[in-house]
Structure formats: structure tokens, C-alpha cells
Design an enzyme around this catalytic site. Structure first.
Site, PDB file in Angstrom:
ATOM      1  CE  LYS A  49      -3.535  -0.454  -0.601  1.00 29.62           C
ATOM      2  NZ  LYS A  49      -4.131  -0.764  -1.938  1.00 29.62           N
ATOM      3  N   GLY A  51       2.168   2.502  -3.176  1.00 28.38           N
ATOM      4  CA  GLY A  51       2.255   3.034  -4.531  1.00 28.38           C
ATOM      5  C   GLY A  51       2.839   2.058  -5.529  1.00 28.38           C
ATOM      6  CB  THR A  52       3.219  -1.650  -5.401  1.00 29.66           C
ATOM      7  OG1 THR A  52       3.178  -1.520  -3.992  1.00 29.66           O
ATOM      8  CG2 THR A  52       4.332  -2.579  -5.845  1.00 29.66           C
ATOM      9  CB  THR A  53      -0.851  -0.767  -8.407  1.00 19.99           C
ATOM     10  OG1 THR A  53      -0.985  -1.900  -7.541  1.00 19.99           O
ATOM     11  CG2 THR A  53      -1.623  -1.021  -9.689  1.00 19.99           C
ATOM     12  CG  PHE A  82       2.732 -10.494  -6.058  1.00 19.76           C
ATOM     13  CD1 PHE A  82       3.877 -10.199  -5.335  1.00 19.76           C
ATOM     14  CD2 PHE A  82       1.500 -10.400  -5.411  1.00 19.76           C
ATOM     15  CE1 PHE A  82       3.813  -9.816  -4.001  1.00 19.76           C
ATOM     16  CE2 PHE A  82       1.426 -10.017  -4.077  1.00 19.76           C
ATOM     17  CZ  PHE A  82       2.573  -9.734  -3.378  1.00 19.76           C
ATOM     18  CG  HIS A 110       4.295  -6.150  -1.340  1.00 23.12           C
ATOM     19  ND1 HIS A 110       4.459  -4.843  -1.754  1.00 23.12           N
ATOM     20  CD2 HIS A 110       3.048  -6.519  -1.742  1.00 23.12           C
ATOM     21  CE1 HIS A 110       3.361  -4.443  -2.381  1.00 23.12           C
ATOM     22  NE2 HIS A 110       2.505  -5.439  -2.394  1.00 23.12           N
ATOM     23  CB  SER A 140      -3.366   2.783   2.442  1.00 20.98           C
ATOM     24  OG  SER A 140      -3.737   2.241   1.196  1.00 20.98           O
ATOM     25  CE1 TYR A 195       0.749   6.489  -3.415  1.00 21.86           C
ATOM     26  CE2 TYR A 195       0.450   8.547  -2.232  1.00 21.86           C
ATOM     27  CZ  TYR A 195      -0.071   7.506  -2.971  1.00 21.86           C
ATOM     28  OH  TYR A 195      -1.411   7.487  -3.267  1.00 21.86           O
ATOM     29  CG  MET A 234      -3.529   4.563 -13.022  1.00 19.55           C
ATOM     30  SD  MET A 234      -1.973   4.303 -12.127  1.00 19.55           S
ATOM     31  CE  MET A 234      -2.090   2.590 -11.655  1.00 19.55           C
TER      32      MET A 234
END
Length: 297
Positions: A49, A51-53, A82, A110, A140, A195, A234
């Protein structure tokens, strides 16, 4: 039923070298640890949570010259496997997907620095680490744990903050996670991205990522990538918003996978007392290192 998934039910956390990981990841960790990437592979890492995507989609667009249609060729989990995820969660494990792909590949993880397969460092793979301030991350992550039906139930907010501070959530301590990559960033040529910087000036950060990847794109293409990776764009993109997973995995009627994307939303959740306790704990855990996080813009 979408072909990206199979199951599911709430899972347990199991320690791997002292780091609590979802049980389905812990079970197959030896194979993950033995994975040997190609030197051309790119690793995108973060604490969940953070900002990976968002970073994944920017990188995919950079690698495909801003071609939006090309970046809708498949869901984000198929484009960028992943690494540690098992077939208990998705139809194919991250390792199985990687076997089907030719390098160069973009790989998501992660895992904290110490659990990343040694091959990434031995082969000098480019690694992008994206970090988000602790307060917005814990908010988040709490919402994510509510909607993620494959993770342990988060429990009430006040208790969840304590678990976060003690490192008792999936992937362990946020503090150790962000420090681990920070301390190794120069030796391992890790691009450390914040981020908050991405929110403040997305174009500048897209250009940083472009240069790190040894690419050269036109100003028009950069502008297009910034537009295509705006939060609301997005959020409505079915290839990245995880609506391709069923409610038995991510129940987005509880909370959207892409919820707000704000900096400073923590102020709507922390009481003054919780904020003071969190800040005091943060100072102790981060006193040996200065990482320039910002909790507001």
C-alpha cells in the site's frame, strides 16, 4: 470465473526468517528464494500500500513508449508477476508466470530487502523501491486488510495501529522495510522513490524513472504517461484496479483497491492521542537514519 484467481478464505501469517508472511507465501518460500532473475529484469519493491501498482503502470508505459493499448494487453498481475505469490491465491504463482515470460521482465515484490533472492543483487538487476509515509501507509493497509479476504482480519483501527508499530502485519515492520532498502540503495543501485514526491510532481518522478531505466522518450509521451497514471484514470482502468479479481479475494464493496491515493488522509483517522503515540514510537525506531518522509504536502 476470471482466470486470474482460484479461491479463498482468510489466511494466517507464518514467520520466515523472523518476517511474518501470509502462510501460502511462507509455504513456497524456498522456491522463491532460489529464483534467479536475468540481469535485464527490473524489480519493483515496496511495503504494501505504498504506490506499487502506480509505479508498475508508469514503468510499463515507459517501456512501451506510452502506448495505452499495449499496456492493456493483460491485467497488472500477468504483465508484472508478483514474485512470491502462490497458486493458492491466483491461478498461477508468480514463479510459474515468470517461467512463461522471456526477459526482460518487470517483477513485483513486497519482500523486505533481506528476503529478496540474492540473484537480483548478484546479477545487478535494476531495482525501484517506492516508499510512502508511515501514517498514510497504515491507514491504507487497514482498509486493504478489510477488503482483502485472503489476509488475516484486521480488527479495530486502534488495535491495528499497535500491530503496525510492533511489525505484526504481513511483511513485518514498515520501519525495517523502508530502512533496509534505504541503507542499501547506493551499493545495490536501487532507485528510491517517494510516494509523496510522485503526488507532488508526477512528471518529475516519471522522468526520474525513465532515466533510471536508460530510456529516452519525447515530452509528449511523458505528458501522456502522466495523464494515463493519474489516480482517477487508474482507478477506472480494469487492468490495474484489481476488479478482475472476484469478491472472494478482494471485496471492493467494502473498500476500493484504489481508495483515495491522497497524502495526509491519516488526519481523518488518527486521534490526537494516537498521533502523538505514533510519532513518539516513530522517533525511536527511525532515530538512526534520516529518510525524508513527508506526512503532508
Amino acid at each position: 470465473m476470471p482466470d486470474d484467481q482460484i479461491v479463498s478464505s482468510r489466511r494466517l501469517l507464518v514467520p520466515v526468517k523472523g518476517i511474518p508472511l501470509p502462510d501460502h507465501i511462507a509455504e513456497g518460500f524456498d522456491a522463491v528464494s532460489a529464483f534467479c532473475p536475468h540481469p535485464s529484469d527490473v524489480l519493483i519493491s515496496s511495503y504494501p500500500k505504498s504506490g506499487t501498482t502506480w509505479t508498475q503502470e508508469i514503468v510499463d508505459l515507459l517501456l512501451h513508449n506510452g502506448d495505452a493499448e499495449r499496456c492493456r494487453r493483460a491485467s497488472i498481475i500477468k504483465r508484472h508477476p508478483f514474485l512470491e505469490v502462490s497458486s493458492h491465491l491466483f491461478k498461477e504463482s508468480g514463479l510459474a508466470l515468470l517461467k512463461e515470460m522471456d526477459p526482460p521482465r518487470v517483477i513485483k515484490t513486497h519482500l523486505p530487502f533481506q528476503l529478496v533472492p540474492d540473484g537480483f543483487w548478484e546479477n545487478k538487476c535494476k531495482t525501484i523501491y517506492v516508499a510512502r509515509n508511515a501514517k498514510d501507509t497504515v491507514v491504507s493497509y487497514h482498509y486493504f486488510h478489510q477488503m482483502n479476504q485472503t489476509s488475516p482480519a484486521p480488527g479495530p483501527w486502534e488495535g491495528y495501529i499497535q500491530k503496525f508499530m510492533r511489525g505484526q502485519l504481513g511483511y513485518g515492520s514498515w520501519y525495517d522495510h523502508v530502512k533496509g532498502y534505504w541503507e542499501e540503495r547506493e551499493k545495490k543501485n536501487i532507485l528510491y522513490v517517494f510516494y509523496e514526491d510522485m503526488k507532488e510532481n508526477p512528471r518529475r518522478e516519471v522522468e526520474r524513472l525513465m532515466k533510471y531505466l536508460d530510456l529516452s522518450l519525447s515530452d509528449d509521451v511523458i505528458s501522456r504517461i502522466v495523464e494515463l497514471t493519474a489516480f482517477m484514470t487508474m482507478k477506472e482502468n480494469p487492468m490495474v484496479n484489481y476488479t478482475f479479481l472476484p469478491k472472494t479475494v478482494f471485496d471492493q464493496s467494502i473498500s476500493s483497491f484504489m481508495r483515495k491515493g491522497d497524502v495526509g488522509d491519516w488526519k481523518n483517522h488518527f486521534t490526537p492521542e494516537q498521533s502523538a503515540e505514533f510519532d513518539e514510537d516513530y522517533k525511536k525506531k527511525m532515530k538512526q537514519v534520516h529518510i525524508p518522509f513527508r506526512t503532508q504536502l
